[in-house]
Enzyme design. Structure first.
Site, PDB file in Angstrom:
ATOM      1  N   GLU A 217       0.830  -1.211   0.000  1.00 49.97           N
ATOM      2  CA  GLU A 217       0.000   0.000   0.000  1.00 49.97           C
ATOM      3  C   GLU A 217       0.861   1.256   0.000  1.00 49.97           C
ATOM      4  O   GLU A 217       0.564   2.225  -0.700  1.00 49.97           O
ATOM      5  CB  GLU A 217      -0.950  -0.010   1.203  1.00 49.97           C
ATOM      6  CG  GLU A 217      -1.992  -1.118   1.183  1.00 49.97           C
ATOM      7  CD  GLU A 217      -3.059  -0.932   0.113  1.00 49.97           C
ATOM      8  OE1 GLU A 217      -3.027   0.077  -0.607  1.00 49.97           O
ATOM      9  OE2 GLU A 217      -3.952  -1.802   0.018  1.00 49.97           O
TER      10      GLU A 217
ATOM     11  N   ASP B 108      -4.321  -9.932  -8.264  1.00 45.98           N
ATOM     12  CA  ASP B 108      -4.657  -9.081  -9.401  1.00 45.98           C
ATOM     13  C   ASP B 108      -3.483  -8.306  -9.984  1.00 45.98           C
ATOM     14  O   ASP B 108      -3.124  -8.454 -11.153  1.00 45.98           O
ATOM     15  CB  ASP B 108      -5.794  -8.123  -9.019  1.00 45.98           C
ATOM     16  CG  ASP B 108      -5.554  -7.410  -7.683  1.00 45.98           C
ATOM     17  OD1 ASP B 108      -4.564  -7.722  -7.002  1.00 45.98           O
ATOM     18  OD2 ASP B 108      -6.366  -6.537  -7.320  1.00 45.98           O
TER      19      ASP B 108
ATOM     20  N   GLU C 248     -18.265  -6.634  -2.709  1.00 48.60           N
ATOM     21  CA  GLU C 248     -16.872  -7.067  -2.646  1.00 48.60           C
ATOM     22  C   GLU C 248     -16.710  -8.488  -3.183  1.00 48.60           C
ATOM     23  O   GLU C 248     -15.731  -8.800  -3.837  1.00 48.60           O
ATOM     24  CB  GLU C 248     -16.360  -6.958  -1.214  1.00 48.60           C
ATOM     25  CG  GLU C 248     -14.869  -7.138  -1.062  1.00 48.60           C
ATOM     26  CD  GLU C 248     -14.053  -5.967  -1.600  1.00 48.60           C
ATOM     27  OE1 GLU C 248     -12.827  -5.981  -1.406  1.00 48.60           O
ATOM     28  OE2 GLU C 248     -14.632  -5.041  -2.217  1.00 48.60           O
TER      29      GLU C 248
ATOM     30  N   GLU D  18     -12.028  -0.235 -10.054  1.00 44.84           N
ATOM     31  CA  GLU D  18     -11.629  -1.191 -11.096  1.00 44.84           C
ATOM     32  C   GLU D  18     -12.598  -1.242 -12.271  1.00 44.84           C
ATOM     33  O   GLU D  18     -12.173  -1.308 -13.435  1.00 44.84           O
ATOM     34  CB  GLU D  18     -11.454  -2.580 -10.482  1.00 44.84           C
ATOM     35  CG  GLU D  18     -10.175  -2.770  -9.693  1.00 44.84           C
ATOM     36  CD  GLU D  18     -10.192  -2.087  -8.332  1.00 44.84           C
ATOM     37  OE1 GLU D  18      -9.112  -1.917  -7.733  1.00 44.84           O
ATOM     38  OE2 GLU D  18     -11.291  -1.727  -7.849  1.00 44.84           O
TER      39      GLU D  18
ATOM     40  N   THR E 166      -1.077   0.781 -10.929  1.00 44.70           N
ATOM     41  CA  THR E 166      -2.241   0.092 -10.360  1.00 44.70           C
ATOM     42  C   THR E 166      -3.037   0.994  -9.428  1.00 44.70           C
ATOM     43  O   THR E 166      -4.169   0.679  -9.084  1.00 44.70           O
ATOM     44  CB  THR E 166      -1.810  -1.191  -9.627  1.00 44.70           C
ATOM     45  OG1 THR E 166      -2.947  -2.011  -9.389  1.00 44.70           O
ATOM     46  CG2 THR E 166      -1.113  -0.876  -8.308  1.00 44.70           C
TER      47      THR E 166
END
Length: 576
Positions: free
Chosen positions: A157, A302, A406, A425, A511
């Site tokens: 993160e 991902d 989710e 996304e 990302t």
């Protein structure tokens, strides 16, 4: 039409999705596919009428709506929350790390007491054309942010949100080609780059004392890896550092950061299954044993796939693309179910399921919202046909709930995990598909998302996480990616004349949605390869391919997915 990969053709093998329609509709095997299609055929014009056009006046209105959405969140963050990390939009207060409960990793993995939302949002200000506020925000970061904090954060993160935000903004400040006009200011002395370097050095202890070279998941910014740190990490967390670390290495001429990130990717890659070529989702960094054997496209995996391709696009290392090619082939062979072609033939619509990494057998019947990034990655890889189908499935779920749960159980046609934290996304894939096809269908998708967010998530001081996508109850949190990504992609979707679209230079998004130029600078290294390969690893050519000539006229000006197939997907998620 079969879609070729941007660089080389992919041989795509496809499997059948077992019994989804029979489960969803109670249809028996005696019902023919032809009769099933004819059942929908008479209503196909409903979709054509709704999606075939999008007036310029409406596009301008949606662009303004996206801008207003961003500023409502941003201005209230600056008013009520800065210099704290996030805005609590219901109570109109700032939020920082949960110091009273260090085990609250849902908060503490992300919030490091370093003005997260402002740093994550810097380049969005430029995308929206606000040079004055961008410069003011950069000066605030320079004057107020320090990483000398007793904060334990997740390496992944901190990398994608903070390191990426600093590097992107530094590049845009100093880019001699100035895609957003003259955005540099007198007195700027590479302070953002120095901050990025300082943070990266503080993340380096995560790579020490691991038998595999796969990093620990968390570090304390003052003291390094906590003594009670676990030895397990997810594939995406450990394998999605290469873009930011690689750019930093090439900007400052120090191979250390790219070296540790690339070593982690190679270590993970070496642990893939010999039978399927798939990786699991959780690994022990000391033993190299897979703790989580699920292989999928969502949480935990991902961005690992995403960064294999984007690292190749940025750095030109052939090794990265070879890994991506092999990974993509394994995904198509073992995760993809459904008919061979998205827009032709009989059978169930394509869907990517979670499987056992060793056997390829389905492990469960849910997919998660993070997987909605994958159509965008397929666009970058030139597989637009598959991207169209998978995107349509996630859009159908959005239409049903006005958000993406989710986790969604495709067999039960119901959410398994009900919250929606304003994730970007689906918007990202919508934007990239529109750039690839210019089909007005995707403008309608963006409008639906905008209007849903405005209706369901807007609160007194911003936009709030949906606690429950059915009853629309809320949680008092606005994650930084809402401003960094969700609003950015929505705005760009409707802003045809944005400098990113008009510039002669090519750009890619990290990302976390940070803008990075595809530049020869990042194809050059000031050091020799520390992992020499048998053949040359670098390509000198840059990606300059336009996707617009890769789609059929029908898919550009009619629906990207035929009405019968679109209605089939809508039925699969319980819309009708």
């Amino acid at each position: 039409m079969q879609w070729r990969s941007i660089v080389v053709g992919l041989v795509v093998l496809r499997l059948s999705l077992s019994c989804v329609l029979w489960l969803a509709f109670g249809l028996g095997p005696s019902v023919s596919w032809g009769s099933y299609l004819s059942f929908f055929d008479g209503n196909k014009d409903e979709y054509v009428r709704r999606y075939r056009t999008f007036p310029d006046t409406l596009k301008a209105k949606m662009k303004d709506m996206a801008k207003e959405m961003f500023y409502f969140g941003y201005d209230n963050y600056m008013k009520y929350a800065f210099p704290e990390d996030e805005l609590n939009p219901i109570d109109c207060e700032g939020r920082g790390p949960d110091v009273l409960n260090p085990s609250n990793i849902n908060i503490n993995d992300v919030l490091g007491n370093y003005s997260l939302t402002l740093i994550d949002t810097l380049d969005t200000l430029l995308v929206l054309g606000n040079v004055t506020e961008f410069q003011r925000a950069v000066k605030l970061v320079i004057d107020t942010v320090s990483f000398d904090k007793d904060s334990t954060v997740q390496v992944f993160e901190a990398n994608i949100r903070i390191l990426g935000g600093l590097i992107s903004s530094h590049i845009l400040l100093t880019d001699p080609k100035h895609p957003f006009g003259k955005v540099g200011f007198e007195g700027y002395d590479n302070e953002l780059l120095h901050l990025a370097h300082d943070l990266a050095v503080r993340l380096l202890p995560a790579f020490e004392n691991t038998s595999t070279g796969i990093p620990y998941p968390r570090v304390n910014l003052k003291t390094g890896v906590p003594p009670d740190s676990i030895n397990e990490t997810c594939t995406a967390g450990a394998g999605s550092l290469l873009v930011e670390f690689g750019i930093l290495s090439r900007l400052i001429g120090d191979s250390t950061f790219e070296w540790v990130a690339r070593r982690a990717v190679r270590a993970l890659w070496s642990l893939r299954s010999n039978e399927t070529g798939l990786l699991g989702n959780v690994v022990n960094i000391q033993t190299g044993q897979w703790v989580g054997k699920q292989s999928g496209l969502g949480a935990g995996m991902d961005s690992f796939y995403e960064y294999l391709l984007k690292s190749y696009i940025l750095f030109g290392e052939k090794e990265d693309y070879k890994m991506f090619q092999a990974a993509y082939e394994s995904i198509q062979n073992h995760m993809r179910r459904g008919r061979e072609s998205c827009n032709e033939g009989e059978g169930d619509p394509p869907l990517y399921v979670n499987v056992n990494m060793f056997s390829g057998e389905i492990m469960n019947t849910w997919i998660d919202s993070l997987q909605a990034f994958f159509p965008g990655l397929q666009v970058l890889n030139g597989d637009v046909d598959n991207a169209i189908c998978l995107h349509a499935f996630y859009y159908a779920i959005w239409k049903r709930f006005g958000a993406l749960p989710e986790r969604y159980n495709w067999q039960l046609q119901a959410p398994d995990v009900l919250f929606y934290p304003l994730r970007p996304e689906l918007v990202e894939s919508t934007y990239l598909l529109y750039q690839a096809t210019k089909n007005p269908f995707y403008l309608h998708v963006g409008m639906d998302i905008l209007q849903s967010l405005e209706k369901n998530a807007k609160v007194r001081c911003g936009y709030a996480t949906l606690h429950h996508v059915v009853d629309k109850s809320k949680e008092d949190r606005m994650e930084s990616f809402f401003l960094s990504e969700t609003c950015k992609y929505l705005y760009l979707l409707f802003d045809e004349d944005n400098p990113l679209h008009k510039s002669d230079n090519k750009y890619i998004f990290t990302t976390e949605g940070h803008v990075v130029p595809i530049d020869k600078l990042f194809r050059e290294k000031q050091w020799n390869d520390l992992f020499p390969c048998e053949e040359g690893t670098q390509s000198t050519s840059l990606f300059t391919v336009s996707y617009c000539n890769r789609i059929s006229e029908e898919q550009r000006y009619s629906l990207p997915l035929k009405s019968a197939y679109m209605r089939q997907i809508d039925h699969m998620v319980g819309l009708y």
